[in-house]
Scaffold this motif. Structure first.
Motif, PDB file in Angstrom:
ATOM      1  N   THR A  75       2.736   8.175  -0.315  1.00  0.00           N
ATOM      2  CA  THR A  75       3.364   9.131   0.599  1.00  0.00           C
ATOM      3  C   THR A  75       4.776   8.697   0.926  1.00  0.00           C
ATOM      4  O   THR A  75       5.035   7.510   1.156  1.00  0.00           O
ATOM      5  N   ILE A  76       5.687   9.656   0.963  1.00  0.00           N
ATOM      6  CA  ILE A  76       7.093   9.381   1.298  1.00  0.00           C
ATOM      7  C   ILE A  76       7.302   9.690   2.777  1.00  0.00           C
ATOM      8  O   ILE A  76       6.953  10.768   3.254  1.00  0.00           O
ATOM      9  N   GLY A  77       7.854   8.723   3.501  1.00  0.00           N
ATOM     10  CA  GLY A  77       8.001   8.827   4.947  1.00  0.00           C
ATOM     11  C   GLY A  77       9.275   9.508   5.386  1.00  0.00           C
ATOM     12  O   GLY A  77      10.084   9.982   4.574  1.00  0.00           O
ATOM     13  N   LYS A  78       9.491   9.492   6.681  1.00  0.00           N
ATOM     14  CA  LYS A  78      10.555  10.294   7.302  1.00  0.00           C
ATOM     15  C   LYS A  78      11.956   9.831   6.948  1.00  0.00           C
ATOM     16  O   LYS A  78      12.900  10.618   7.041  1.00  0.00           O
ATOM     17  N   TRP A  79      12.125   8.561   6.550  1.00  0.00           N
ATOM     18  CA  TRP A  79      13.472   8.150   6.153  1.00  0.00           C
ATOM     19  C   TRP A  79      13.576   7.883   4.652  1.00  0.00           C
ATOM     20  O   TRP A  79      14.436   7.164   4.173  1.00  0.00           O
ATOM     21  N   GLY A  80      12.654   8.534   3.925  1.00  0.00           N
ATOM     22  CA  GLY A  80      12.711   8.483   2.469  1.00  0.00           C
ATOM     23  C   GLY A  80      12.027   7.294   1.849  1.00  0.00           C
ATOM     24  O   GLY A  80      12.118   7.083   0.640  1.00  0.00           O
ATOM     25  N   GLN A  81      11.307   6.525   2.674  1.00  0.00           N
ATOM     26  CA  GLN A  81      10.656   5.316   2.181  1.00  0.00           C
ATOM     27  C   GLN A  81       9.273   5.601   1.648  1.00  0.00           C
ATOM     28  O   GLN A  81       8.667   6.623   1.970  1.00  0.00           O
ATOM     29  N   LEU A  82       8.779   4.687   0.808  1.00  0.00           N
ATOM     30  CA  LEU A  82       7.375   4.721   0.441  1.00  0.00           C
ATOM     31  C   LEU A  82       6.599   4.112   1.598  1.00  0.00           C
ATOM     32  O   LEU A  82       6.825   2.966   1.977  1.00  0.00           O
ATOM     33  N   GLN A  83       5.693   4.890   2.171  1.00  0.00           N
ATOM     34  CA  GLN A  83       4.982   4.425   3.356  1.00  0.00           C
ATOM     35  C   GLN A  83       4.094   3.215   3.030  1.00  0.00           C
ATOM     36  O   GLN A  83       3.396   3.196   2.022  1.00  0.00           O
ATOM     37  N   GLU A  84       4.111   2.245   3.944  1.00  0.00           N
ATOM     38  CA  GLU A  84       3.275   1.060   3.777  1.00  0.00           C
ATOM     39  C   GLU A  84       1.855   1.318   4.270  1.00  0.00           C
ATOM     40  O   GLU A  84       0.916   0.669   3.809  1.00  0.00           O
ATOM     41  N   TRP A  85       1.740   2.262   5.202  1.00  0.00           N
ATOM     42  CA  TRP A  85       0.440   2.624   5.764  1.00  0.00           C
ATOM     43  C   TRP A  85       0.221   4.123   5.587  1.00  0.00           C
ATOM     44  O   TRP A  85       1.145   4.857   5.241  1.00  0.00           O
ATOM     45  N   ALA A  86      -0.989   4.568   5.870  1.00  0.00           N
ATOM     46  CA  ALA A  86      -1.269   6.009   5.795  1.00  0.00           C
ATOM     47  C   ALA A  86      -0.425   6.786   6.791  1.00  0.00           C
ATOM     48  O   ALA A  86       0.004   7.911   6.532  1.00  0.00           O
ATOM     49  N   GLN A  87      -0.155   6.160   7.937  1.00  0.00           N
ATOM     50  CA  GLN A  87       0.700   6.769   8.950  1.00  0.00           C
ATOM     51  C   GLN A  87       2.159   6.405   8.690  1.00  0.00           C
ATOM     52  O   GLN A  87       2.461   5.374   8.084  1.00  0.00           O
ATOM     53  N   ASP A  88       3.057   7.201   9.175  1.00  0.00           N
ATOM     54  CA  ASP A  88       4.490   6.986   8.961  1.00  0.00           C
ATOM     55  C   ASP A  88       5.023   6.002  10.003  1.00  0.00           C
ATOM     56  O   ASP A  88       5.768   6.354  10.911  1.00  0.00           O
ATOM     57  N   TRP A  89       4.603   4.747   9.855  1.00  0.00           N
ATOM     58  CA  TRP A  89       4.914   3.713  10.839  1.00  0.00           C
ATOM     59  C   TRP A  89       6.105   2.838  10.437  1.00  0.00           C
ATOM     60  O   TRP A  89       6.579   2.032  11.232  1.00  0.00           O
ATOM     61  N   ASP A  90       6.584   2.927   9.224  1.00  0.00           N
ATOM     62  CA  ASP A  90       7.554   1.956   8.712  1.00  0.00           C
ATOM     63  C   ASP A  90       8.824   1.918   9.562  1.00  0.00           C
ATOM     64  O   ASP A  90       9.380   2.963   9.933  1.00  0.00           O
ATOM     65  N   ASN A  91       9.277   0.707   9.810  1.00  0.00           N
ATOM     66  CA  ASN A  91      10.521   0.482  10.547  1.00  0.00           C
ATOM     67  C   ASN A  91      11.633   0.189   9.539  1.00  0.00           C
ATOM     68  O   ASN A  91      11.538  -0.772   8.772  1.00  0.00           O
ATOM     69  N   PRO A  92      12.700   0.980   9.503  1.00  0.00           N
ATOM     70  CA  PRO A  92      13.767   0.736   8.518  1.00  0.00           C
ATOM     71  C   PRO A  92      14.457  -0.603   8.690  1.00  0.00           C
ATOM     72  O   PRO A  92      15.165  -1.051   7.788  1.00  0.00           O
ATOM     73  N   LYS A  93      14.235  -1.274   9.844  1.00  0.00           N
ATOM     74  CA  LYS A  93      14.827  -2.599  10.072  1.00  0.00           C
ATOM     75  C   LYS A  93      13.856  -3.730   9.737  1.00  0.00           C
ATOM     76  O   LYS A  93      14.187  -4.898   9.917  1.00  0.00           O
ATOM     77  N   ASP A  94      12.691  -3.394   9.234  1.00  0.00           N
ATOM     78  CA  ASP A  94      11.678  -4.393   8.891  1.00  0.00           C
ATOM     79  C   ASP A  94      12.119  -5.166   7.649  1.00  0.00           C
ATOM     80  O   ASP A  94      12.329  -4.573   6.584  1.00  0.00           O
ATOM     81  N   ASP A  95      12.261  -6.481   7.782  1.00  0.00           N
ATOM     82  CA  ASP A  95      12.642  -7.315   6.634  1.00  0.00           C
ATOM     83  C   ASP A  95      11.525  -8.312   6.299  1.00  0.00           C
ATOM     84  O   ASP A  95      11.783  -9.427   5.844  1.00  0.00           O
ATOM     85  N   HIS A  96      10.276  -7.900   6.511  1.00  0.00           N
ATOM     86  CA  HIS A  96       9.140  -8.779   6.271  1.00  0.00           C
ATOM     87  C   HIS A  96       9.098  -9.268   4.830  1.00  0.00           C
ATOM     88  O   HIS A  96       9.452  -8.539   3.899  1.00  0.00           O
ATOM     89  N   ARG A  97       8.667 -10.519   4.654  1.00  0.00           N
ATOM     90  CA  ARG A  97       8.659 -11.146   3.326  1.00  0.00           C
ATOM     91  C   ARG A  97       7.713 -10.445   2.342  1.00  0.00           C
ATOM     92  O   ARG A  97       7.985 -10.391   1.147  1.00  0.00           O
ATOM     93  N   HIS A  98       6.586  -9.927   2.849  1.00  0.00           N
ATOM     94  CA  HIS A  98       5.664  -9.191   1.976  1.00  0.00           C
ATOM     95  C   HIS A  98       6.181  -7.769   1.752  1.00  0.00           C
ATOM     96  O   HIS A  98       6.599  -7.100   2.701  1.00  0.00           O
ATOM     97  N   VAL A  99       6.132  -7.345   0.504  1.00  0.00           N
ATOM     98  CA  VAL A  99       6.456  -5.946   0.180  1.00  0.00           C
ATOM     99  C   VAL A  99       5.242  -5.357  -0.539  1.00  0.00           C
ATOM    100  O   VAL A  99       5.331  -4.802  -1.632  1.00  0.00           O
ATOM    101  N   SER A 100       4.108  -5.477   0.136  1.00  0.00           N
ATOM    102  CA  SER A 100       2.821  -5.199  -0.499  1.00  0.00           C
ATOM    103  C   SER A 100       2.688  -3.762  -0.977  1.00  0.00           C
ATOM    104  O   SER A 100       2.029  -3.499  -1.993  1.00  0.00           O
TER     105      SER A 100
END
Length: 820
Positions: free
Chosen positions: A563-588
């Motif tokens: 699923t593509i989220g609100k800022w054009g990202q590939l969602q990490e979760w089923a919900q559109d929770w991704d933070n565009p400032k997230d720099d977490h080491r895992h890109v699972s």
């Protein structure tokens, strides 16, 4: 079988002349810390060589020295709580769900056992403090470490190796004048209650691993030290061997344990240790050195990378790393590629244990993360270079581990979840535990089985070995069965999901705070869809389980889609929770891009673009292994410049003399001995970046062999040999200059259709360039195809800008040649 040759002649004026390269790690001073020492290994034994003239230190490891004993850590009460946690997640009560999971689903105090050091060999040499003309190096062509220096006009040399053929550690001491070899040698260990004594002419060190997390250690180990000399006098007393006035000396160290397998520690460590030592001392040193080098080179010489002449040979290796960003030191990249393959050869030989979080090299009783097998990225990353860089046999220890955990994981699946198949959570150790460890935030992730099965499936794709596929198909089927029976319909979305689960180690902001527990995580969906598809394909190839294969293909359609989220990202979760400032080491959630293959510029262009957006926002600097993964991801993005930018981030010097383990938040990089810095040291970054370099040169996952898909402009010329591709093809040689392919030889090992993708326009009899497709600017000269022996060649332009496809029918052992 007769070879047919198809010549694809590239009409160019320039040719590539690459002289034979010798890669090594080189220094002009001794190591001051462990991450400056030089690693040797034969998979079973490891040694870190400091190169100190006065008191030489070799820190030693044996692959089966682990704390604890055979055990299981499955939580016997979790079955009654699992559905309760699931209901809380579906109700959006993530904090409450996570607390309940921590209290009732995890494995309590047993979070796995640590891999542990054996101890040290010390060689004390009086009167050598005033040394001059010093150098030490590790030869990546011979797996030998050398230290040389001068004292009072005498040139001294120490040559160390961990013999692949004699299975002991050897240090040979020589001097330019006779009678100059004088030293004391002894063994020591940080383990408690070890017994060190002289035993005739030898020295023995005996011990047992300690209790950890209330589990008594029962791994018994013994090390034995012996010396052979030419001339001089030798005495062994009080646990020390004293040599005086010898012309030459060879120091031998043998180590063994009572470990037989993950469920059996009935071996005789003393008998094994003595047997290794007696055999080694009976063999001629020079003869064994030759067989050691020959054994090593049968793996090492299969693939080599040359990216231009060595312009910075006057700099030590640590200086080259320190100045890499400024110098664009292509020769160091070639060295790093060779070093990654060297490390896998030295830490994962057939019949042994897999490379753990530090390969085989660890100087502590309690290393970071226990130096176990972390299965939510790190164990798998260790083996990313194995197929593509032509080290397929070195998968043997990994495949053995997969067999083991499929057995222990079947018991865990039944005990904890009441389902069939087998499960592996995010950690295991030498005892092959499969229950969830640590906290739910990281440990309640249960798709390690499908991920490990990707290595089984890839081995088949690279080799075409149907007997292997037949052997491991039941294990793949068991991994699929577990997730199939675990899937449940999410009442909020209607899709099938695994719940509860986590996107490895990352947080989401739901339920008034950052939590990990969720359902329908993108990585889970990708892994489940992948194992369903792999089992269905394997079943068709083997002619079995047609109904089951059909079920899995239908079940895959019911999973949460990408699923593509609100800022054009590939969602990490089923919900559109991704933070565009997230720099977490895992890109699972980018697993489907690499090492998976479900995200493609050809088949899923929208998800491909969304994955790029996610990757950009995660940023470049991170922990060392994360940057290794990002090299692979940017290579799959066909962006060589950005992949190279990550290599520059990776090859930044990290110095343990100024970094406190566990306290410094500095981003990752590379230590002076080229070990990957998390920090601290994790070997997976070395392997990830090595695989990424190969991925920049050749890709074979998206329906064709793509030549030079992601080379940066600084790699203006180069040559690589021995890259393996899916379909049983081997790039025996690929050379380029100015971005133009000058030579390419591809061997078909099993026959079949060879589909080559290039970025060149094509001209030739009966072949026309597709309208509207322009060549990549790096490829300025068109390609002409010539066919021989009635081989069929056809051009198939596809909807991918600046690329062309060539289909060539091949037979087993056929060579396809591109030459200038």
């Amino acid at each position: 079988m007769r070879k047919n040759v198809i010549a694809l002649v590239v009409t160019m004026l320039c040719t590539l002349t690459a002289s034979a390269q010798q890669y090594r790690l080189w220094y002009n001073s001794p190591a001051e810390v462990w991450t400056e020492a030089l690693p040797l290994g034969n998979s079973r034994l490891g040694a870190m060589v400091y190169g100190i003239p006065t008191t030489e230190r070799l820190q030693l490891n044996e692959e089966t020295i682990w704390a604890g004993q055979p055990n299981t850590n499955a939580n016997k009460t979790s079955k009654e709580w699992y559905k309760k946690v699931q209901s809380l997640v579906f109700a959006g009560k993530f904090a409450e769900a996570q607390q309940m999971a921590d209290e009732h689903l995890m494995s309590g105090s047993n979070s796995g056992m640590p891999y542990q050091t054996f101890g040290d060999l010390t060689i004390s040499t009086p009167g050598h403090a005033g040394y001059t003309d010093y150098e030490r190096y590790l030869s990546l062509d011979s797996a030998i470490a050398v230290t040389q220096y001068t004292v009072n006009g005498v040139r001294y040399k120490r040559e160390a190796l961990t013999s692949f053929t004699d299975n002991v550690i050897k240090v040979r001491l020589t001097a330019s004048k006779p009678g100059c070899i004088t030293f004391n040698a002894n063994l020591s260990s940080p383990h408690h209650d070890v017994i060190i004594k002289s035993d005739g002419k030898e020295v023995s060190l005996e011990g047992v691993t300690p209790t950890h997390e209330a589990l008594k250690g029962k791994v018994k180990f013994q090390g034995r030290l012996a010396v052979q000399t030419k001339g001089g006098k030798t005495v062994s007393r009080d646990g020390i061997i004293c040599v005086e006035g010898a012309d030459e000396a060879i120091v031998y160290v043998s180590i063994a344990t009572n470990f037989v397998n993950y469920n059996d520690i009935s071996g005789d460590e003393a008998a094994k240790c003595k047997a290794y030592l007696r055999k080694a001392m009976a063999d001629d040193y020079e003869a064994d050195k030759k067989t050691h080098v020959a054994y090593f080179q049968q793996f090492m010489n299969r693939s080599k990378l040359w990216l231009g002449s060595d312009k910075f040979g006057h700099l030590t290796t640590s200086q080259r790393v320190e100045q890499f960003a400024k110098n664009n030191d292509n020769y160091l990249v070639g060295t790093y590629y060779a070093f990654g393959r060297y490390l896998l050869i030295c830490s994962s030989q057939p019949g042994g244990q897999p490379a753990n979080l530090q390969g085989i090299w660890n100087d502590k009783l309690l290393p970071s993360w226990d130096s176990k097998y972390t299965c939510n990225i790190n164990l798998e990353m260790n083996y990313w270079p194995s197929e593509v860089t032509n080290l397929t046999e070195l998968n043997g220890p990994l495949f053995s581990l997969i067999k083991d955990v499929s057995t222990t994981g079947a018991a865990t699946a039944k005990t904890m979840y009441g389902v069939g198949g087998w499960v592996l959570h995010h950690n295991t150790d030498i005892w092959r535990i499969t229950g969830p460890v640590d906290r739910a935030a990281s440990g309640l992730w249960m798709t390690g089985g499908p991920w490990l099965c990707q290595h089984l499936w890839n081995h088949y794709l690279f080799t075409g070995d149907k007997e292997f596929l037949k052997e491991y198909y039941p294990i793949m089927k068991g991994a699929a069965q577990f997730v199939d029976e675990l899937l449940v319909k999410d009442p909020n979305t209607g899709y099938l999901v695994i719940c509860p689960s986590v996107s490895p180690e990352n947080l989401h902001p739901a339920d008034k705070g950052s939590k990990n527990i969720a359902s329908g995580c993108t990585m889970d969906n990708q892994l489940v869809a992948e194992i369903f598809g792999e089992v269905a394909q394997a079943a068709a190839i083997l002619g079995v389980d047609a109904d089951l294969a059909a079920r899995y293909l239908e079940r895959a359609k019911l999973l949460t889609p990408g699923t593509i989220g609100k800022w054009g990202q590939l969602q990490e979760w089923a919900q559109d929770w991704d933070n565009p400032k997230d720099d977490h080491r895992h890109v699972s959630h980018l697993y489907g891009l690499y090492p998976g293959t479900s995200i493609s510029p050809l088949r899923t262009p929208e998800l491909f673009d969304a994955a790029r957006t996610s990757l950009i926002h995660r940023g470049d600097p991170s922990t060392g292994w994360s940057m290794g993964w990002k090299v692979c991801l940017w290579a799959r993005m066909l962006d060589g410049e950005h992949a190279y930018k990550l290599i520059k981030e990776q090859l930044k010097l990290t110095d343990d003399k100024f970094v406190a383990y566990g306290k410094n938040k500095k981003k990752g990089g590379t230590y002076g001995n080229l070990f990957d810095a998390h920090p601290p040291f994790q070997i997976d970054g070395n392997f990830g970046c090595t695989a990424g370099i190969a991925e920049m040169l050749v890709q074979s996952h998206d329906g064709a062999i793509y030549l030079l898909p992601a080379i940066p402009s600084v790699w203006n010329e180069g040559k690589v040999t021995g890259i393996r591709c899916r379909g049983g093809f081997v790039i025996e040689e690929l050379a380029w200059k100015g971005g133009r392919i000058t030579t390419c030889k591809i061997r078909s090992t099993i026959g079949g259709n060879l589909r080559i993708r290039t970025a060149c326009p094509v001209k030739g009899k009966g072949l026309k360039s597709a309208k509207g497709q322009n060549p990549n600017p790096l490829f300025k000269v068109p390609v002409t195809l010539e066919t021989k022996n009635n081989s069929e060649v056809k051009l198939n332009p596809v909807n991918m800008p600046k690329t062309y496809l060539y289909d060539i029918k091949t037979t087993a052992n056929q060579m396809i040649t591109i030459k200038n």
